[in-house]
Design an enzyme around this catalytic site. Sequence first.
Site, short mmCIF file in Angstrom:
data_model
loop_
_atom_site.label_atom_id
_atom_site.label_comp_id
_atom_site.label_asym_id
_atom_site.label_seq_id
_atom_site.Cartn_x
_atom_site.Cartn_y
_atom_site.Cartn_z
N ARG A 1 0.80 -1.22 0.00
CA ARG A 1 0.00 0.00 0.00
C ARG A 1 0.84 1.28 0.00
NH1 ARG A 1 -2.42 -4.11 2.45
NH2 ARG A 1 -1.59 -3.58 4.48
N GLU B 1 2.51 -7.37 13.96
CA GLU B 1 1.59 -7.66 15.06
C GLU B 1 1.01 -9.06 14.94
OE1 GLU B 1 -0.69 -5.08 12.08
OE2 GLU B 1 1.34 -5.27 12.83
#
Length: 184
Positions: A69, A106
């Site tokens: 992105r 994460e």
Amino acid sequence: MSLYRSQDPRLHAIKNRIRVVPDFPKPGIMFQDITTLLLDPKAFKDTIDLFVERYKGKNISIVAGIEARGFIFGPPIALAIGAKFVPLRKPKKLPGKVISQEYILEYGRDCLEMHVGGVEHGERALVVDDLVATGGTLCAAMDLLERVGAEIVECACVIELPELKGRERLNGKPLFVLVECFEC
């Protein structure tokens, strides 16, 4: 720094165009989907414009975009401020000689690679991605650039998830975000 608390009316539209997808890519993750932002040409342009307004005239020679992105936001910013675009990619996506940096996400581990020779010692770099969560990806990107002698001017993201404290992992490097997501 975040623009979210400012009075700029463009920020409300940008935040409203970001879709939250629960349990993607795995249970417990509240994925911030910017593809819905891209479907709104005005909100997408406003996003780019806000970054360009901040970085124009800052003597930035490199905009390094993080796959995937960061590739959406980085090139138009680079073109508008007169900088070159350097892609930071997943392993085995760049031909030729590369340097690599592993990092922890994460929800797993990953690696970024950058072409050898794409960045020269002393160049001023802006690192761009869509989101900062735990900060691992941004740290890996900065490590790659600093290993070849680039000076990190700032990291720029559309979204920050402040509860994951990614900003704290950036070792004092400046981070600029447009919107914060607290309900994630």
